[in-house]
Motif scaffolding. Structure first.
Motif, PDB file in Angstrom:
ATOM      1  N   ALA A  16      -0.823  -1.579  -5.098  1.00  0.00           N
ATOM      2  CA  ALA A  16       0.003  -2.770  -5.308  1.00  0.00           C
ATOM      3  C   ALA A  16       1.368  -2.628  -4.652  1.00  0.00           C
ATOM      4  O   ALA A  16       1.938  -3.601  -4.163  1.00  0.00           O
ATOM      5  CB  ALA A  16       0.175  -3.037  -6.803  1.00  0.00           C
ATOM      6  N   VAL A  17       1.886  -1.399  -4.610  1.00  0.00           N
ATOM      7  CA  VAL A  17       3.218  -1.170  -4.061  1.00  0.00           C
ATOM      8  C   VAL A  17       3.181  -1.043  -2.544  1.00  0.00           C
ATOM      9  O   VAL A  17       3.877  -1.764  -1.829  1.00  0.00           O
ATOM     10  CB  VAL A  17       3.855   0.087  -4.679  1.00  0.00           C
ATOM     11  CG1 VAL A  17       5.224   0.358  -4.060  1.00  0.00           C
ATOM     12  CG2 VAL A  17       3.980  -0.070  -6.176  1.00  0.00           C
ATOM     13  N   VAL A  18       2.362  -0.117  -2.025  1.00  0.00           N
ATOM     14  CA  VAL A  18       2.344   0.129  -0.577  1.00  0.00           C
ATOM     15  C   VAL A  18       0.946   0.328  -0.008  1.00  0.00           C
ATOM     16  O   VAL A  18       0.708   0.061   1.166  1.00  0.00           O
ATOM     17  CB  VAL A  18       3.200   1.372  -0.203  1.00  0.00           C
ATOM     18  CG1 VAL A  18       4.656   1.113  -0.446  1.00  0.00           C
ATOM     19  CG2 VAL A  18       2.750   2.601  -0.960  1.00  0.00           C
ATOM     20  N   GLY A  19       0.024   0.843  -0.786  1.00  0.00           N
ATOM     21  CA  GLY A  19      -1.286   1.206  -0.259  1.00  0.00           C
ATOM     22  C   GLY A  19      -1.524   2.697  -0.406  1.00  0.00           C
ATOM     23  O   GLY A  19      -0.728   3.415  -1.012  1.00  0.00           O
ATOM     24  N   SER A  20      -2.617   3.189   0.147  1.00  0.00           N
ATOM     25  CA  SER A  20      -2.988   4.611   0.125  1.00  0.00           C
ATOM     26  C   SER A  20      -3.549   5.074  -1.205  1.00  0.00           C
ATOM     27  O   SER A  20      -3.695   6.275  -1.430  1.00  0.00           O
ATOM     28  CB  SER A  20      -1.810   5.524   0.517  1.00  0.00           C
ATOM     29  OG  SER A  20      -1.447   5.317   1.857  1.00  0.00           O
ATOM     30  N   GLY A  21      -3.899   4.153  -2.108  1.00  0.00           N
ATOM     31  CA  GLY A  21      -4.475   4.556  -3.379  1.00  0.00           C
ATOM     32  C   GLY A  21      -5.776   5.313  -3.230  1.00  0.00           C
ATOM     33  O   GLY A  21      -6.110   6.164  -4.061  1.00  0.00           O
ATOM     34  N   ALA A  51      -6.944  -4.398  -6.957  1.00  0.00           N
ATOM     35  CA  ALA A  51      -6.411  -5.256  -5.893  1.00  0.00           C
ATOM     36  C   ALA A  51      -6.162  -6.671  -6.409  1.00  0.00           C
ATOM     37  O   ALA A  51      -5.145  -7.300  -6.094  1.00  0.00           O
ATOM     38  CB  ALA A  51      -7.381  -5.281  -4.712  1.00  0.00           C
ATOM     39  N   ILE A  52      -7.094  -7.162  -7.213  1.00  0.00           N
ATOM     40  CA  ILE A  52      -6.927  -8.507  -7.788  1.00  0.00           C
ATOM     41  C   ILE A  52      -5.750  -8.534  -8.753  1.00  0.00           C
ATOM     42  O   ILE A  52      -4.940  -9.474  -8.756  1.00  0.00           O
ATOM     43  CB  ILE A  52      -8.220  -8.941  -8.500  1.00  0.00           C
ATOM     44  CG1 ILE A  52      -9.352  -9.084  -7.480  1.00  0.00           C
ATOM     45  CG2 ILE A  52      -8.010 -10.253  -9.249  1.00  0.00           C
ATOM     46  CD1 ILE A  52     -10.699  -9.370  -8.096  1.00  0.00           C
ATOM     47  N   SER A  53      -5.637  -7.486  -9.574  1.00  0.00           N
ATOM     48  CA  SER A  53      -4.527  -7.401 -10.524  1.00  0.00           C
ATOM     49  C   SER A  53      -3.187  -7.369  -9.799  1.00  0.00           C
ATOM     50  O   SER A  53      -2.220  -8.027 -10.202  1.00  0.00           O
ATOM     51  CB  SER A  53      -4.686  -6.151 -11.389  1.00  0.00           C
ATOM     52  OG  SER A  53      -3.592  -5.979 -12.261  1.00  0.00           O
ATOM     53  N   GLY A  54      -3.116  -6.616  -8.700  1.00  0.00           N
ATOM     54  CA  GLY A  54      -1.884  -6.558  -7.928  1.00  0.00           C
ATOM     55  C   GLY A  54      -1.542  -7.895  -7.296  1.00  0.00           C
ATOM     56  O   GLY A  54      -0.377  -8.295  -7.248  1.00  0.00           O
ATOM     57  N   ALA A  55      -2.573  -8.596  -6.798  1.00  0.00           N
ATOM     58  CA  ALA A  55      -2.342  -9.913  -6.193  1.00  0.00           C
ATOM     59  C   ALA A  55      -1.831 -10.910  -7.228  1.00  0.00           C
ATOM     60  O   ALA A  55      -0.923 -11.709  -6.951  1.00  0.00           O
ATOM     61  CB  ALA A  55      -3.631 -10.423  -5.557  1.00  0.00           C
ATOM     62  N   ILE A  56      -2.405 -10.871  -8.431  1.00  0.00           N
ATOM     63  CA  ILE A  56      -1.943 -11.769  -9.499  1.00  0.00           C
ATOM     64  C   ILE A  56      -0.500 -11.439  -9.877  1.00  0.00           C
ATOM     65  O   ILE A  56       0.321 -12.336 -10.114  1.00  0.00           O
ATOM     66  CB  ILE A  56      -2.861 -11.654 -10.722  1.00  0.00           C
ATOM     67  CG1 ILE A  56      -4.261 -12.205 -10.384  1.00  0.00           C
ATOM     68  CG2 ILE A  56      -2.275 -12.402 -11.921  1.00  0.00           C
ATOM     69  CD1 ILE A  56      -5.278 -11.999 -11.473  1.00  0.00           C
ATOM     70  N   GLY A  57      -0.184 -10.169  -9.913  1.00  0.00           N
ATOM     71  CA  GLY A  57       1.182  -9.765 -10.237  1.00  0.00           C
ATOM     72  C   GLY A  57       2.200 -10.249  -9.218  1.00  0.00           C
ATOM     73  O   GLY A  57       3.383 -10.401  -9.534  1.00  0.00           O
ATOM     74  N   ASN A 181      -1.701  -7.531  -0.625  1.00  0.00           N
ATOM     75  CA  ASN A 181      -2.556  -7.312  -1.794  1.00  0.00           C
ATOM     76  C   ASN A 181      -3.775  -8.232  -1.786  1.00  0.00           C
ATOM     77  O   ASN A 181      -4.881  -7.819  -2.155  1.00  0.00           O
ATOM     78  CB  ASN A 181      -1.749  -7.534  -3.076  1.00  0.00           C
ATOM     79  CG  ASN A 181      -0.802  -6.384  -3.364  1.00  0.00           C
ATOM     80  OD1 ASN A 181      -1.008  -5.262  -2.909  1.00  0.00           O
ATOM     81  ND2 ASN A 181       0.267  -6.658  -4.093  1.00  0.00           N
ATOM     82  N   VAL A 182      -3.590  -9.478  -1.357  1.00  0.00           N
ATOM     83  CA  VAL A 182      -4.721 -10.399  -1.290  1.00  0.00           C
ATOM     84  C   VAL A 182      -5.719  -9.952  -0.219  1.00  0.00           C
ATOM     85  O   VAL A 182      -6.936  -9.945  -0.447  1.00  0.00           O
ATOM     86  CB  VAL A 182      -4.235 -11.834  -0.996  1.00  0.00           C
ATOM     87  CG1 VAL A 182      -5.428 -12.768  -0.823  1.00  0.00           C
ATOM     88  CG2 VAL A 182      -3.348 -12.336  -2.117  1.00  0.00           C
ATOM     89  N   LEU A 183      -5.219  -9.562   0.946  1.00  0.00           N
ATOM     90  CA  LEU A 183      -6.107  -9.151   2.033  1.00  0.00           C
ATOM     91  C   LEU A 183      -6.888  -7.885   1.663  1.00  0.00           C
ATOM     92  O   LEU A 183      -8.073  -7.759   2.006  1.00  0.00           O
ATOM     93  CB  LEU A 183      -5.298  -8.919   3.310  1.00  0.00           C
ATOM     94  CG  LEU A 183      -4.553 -10.136   3.862  1.00  0.00           C
ATOM     95  CD1 LEU A 183      -3.854  -9.780   5.167  1.00  0.00           C
ATOM     96  CD2 LEU A 183      -5.492 -11.315   4.059  1.00  0.00           C
ATOM     97  N   VAL A 184      -6.235  -6.969   0.974  1.00  0.00           N
ATOM     98  CA  VAL A 184      -6.939  -5.758   0.520  1.00  0.00           C
ATOM     99  C   VAL A 184      -8.054  -6.125  -0.450  1.00  0.00           C
ATOM    100  O   VAL A 184      -9.160  -5.570  -0.387  1.00  0.00           O
ATOM    101  CB  VAL A 184      -5.946  -4.777  -0.130  1.00  0.00           C
ATOM    102  CG1 VAL A 184      -6.686  -3.654  -0.851  1.00  0.00           C
ATOM    103  CG2 VAL A 184      -5.019  -4.181   0.922  1.00  0.00           C
ATOM    104  N   ALA A 185      -7.781  -7.061  -1.348  1.00  0.00           N
ATOM    105  CA  ALA A 185      -8.813  -7.506  -2.286  1.00  0.00           C
ATOM    106  C   ALA A 185      -9.990  -8.122  -1.544  1.00  0.00           C
ATOM    107  O   ALA A 185     -11.160  -7.896  -1.898  1.00  0.00           O
ATOM    108  CB  ALA A 185      -8.227  -8.514  -3.277  1.00  0.00           C
ATOM    109  N   VAL A 186      -9.716  -8.898  -0.492  1.00  0.00           N
ATOM    110  CA  VAL A 186     -10.790  -9.513   0.299  1.00  0.00           C
ATOM    111  C   VAL A 186     -11.642  -8.440   0.968  1.00  0.00           C
ATOM    112  O   VAL A 186     -12.886  -8.475   0.903  1.00  0.00           O
ATOM    113  CB  VAL A 186     -10.197 -10.463   1.363  1.00  0.00           C
ATOM    114  CG1 VAL A 186     -11.275 -10.908   2.347  1.00  0.00           C
ATOM    115  CG2 VAL A 186      -9.570 -11.673   0.696  1.00  0.00           C
TER     116      VAL A 186
END
Length: 250
Positions: A16-21, A51-57, A181-186
């Protein structure tokens, strides 16, 4: 199980912050005895809730970006499907060579982003008419190719997205992070859906990472708003550097 769950929380927050999780969950899954491919596909499916949770946030920062998200989301979906196909088609040696190279490139782009963006804006000023708000075909093509990598492995995928958007879009970093965040979720959803039909999952790992990443994604979205662009960029470089070292040593 506690270790995998904790890794899921950490990965969701980092994504959610930067990536690399993925660089948090992937080694933990390998340590449990899973094969690299099973660990990768299980991780891809498990990180979708995060990813969805981060996008909603980040829904506040997404305001006014629906057209941009739809356009870039098409390229992300196509790239994610291509990358997922390559994961199962290419040999393991290719995996070990390609991933560190792309992570290293992403770090260079992030570190040099302020300087490059300044020069890009300087070249735009003499031109007549407004600059393109969607980054044009260069951004669409670059993010599609980055999504191929995301469907293939996903570590530092968010850093690549942010570096490309930062170079080609005149937007605050937090708004770009919301799009990321949205693109990562996709990408994760498309890749995981493909894997459902052709790969074997460890469903215990999927469940633990799913719950953990959902919690971590919301936490990361709330926390990252407190960071200035300078701090956020420094965090991106730090996390990406650790990820690169881990990949090279592995």
């Amino acid at each position: 199980m506690l270790g995998v769950f904790a890794a899921g929380v950490g990965a969701g927050a980092l994504n959610a912050v930067v990536g690399s999780g993925t660089l948090v969950t992937f080694p933990v899954l390998l340590a449990t005895g899973l094969s690299p491919v099973t660990a990768t596909v299980s991780n891809a499916l498990g990180l979708i809730p995060g990813a969805i949770s981060g996008a909603i946030g980040y829904r506040r920062e997404l305001a006014g970006q629906a057209r941009r998200v739809r356009r870039l989301g098409i390229g992300s979906a196509l790239g994610g499907l291509t990358g997922a196909t390559l994961l199962l088609a290419l040999p393991a040696e290719a995996f070990e060579t390609i991933v560190p190279t792309l992570v290293g490139l992403a770090l260079v782009l992030v570190a040099l982003q302020p300087l490059i963006s300044k020069k890009v804006r300087g070249r735009r000023r003499p031109q007549k008419g407004p600059s393109r708000r969607d980054g044009g075909w260069p951004l669409f093509t670059g993010l599609t190719l980055a999504s191929v990598y995301g469907g293939y492995f996903a570590a530092a995928q968010g850093i690549i997205y942010l570096s490309l958007m930062g170079l080609l879009l005149d937007e605050p970093l937090q708004r770009l992070n919301a799009v990321k965040n949205v693109l990562v979720a996709v990408v994760n959803t498309v890749a995981a859906t493909f894997f459902l039909f052709v790969a074997d999952f460890d469903w215990t790992a999927v469940a633990l990472i799913s719950v953990g990443s959902a919690l971590g994604g919301g936490l990361g979205a709330r926390t990252s708003r407190r960071f200035s662009p300078v701090v956020l960029r420094a965090l991106m470089v730090t996390i990406g550097s650790v990820a690169l070292v881990q990949l090279l040593l592995r």
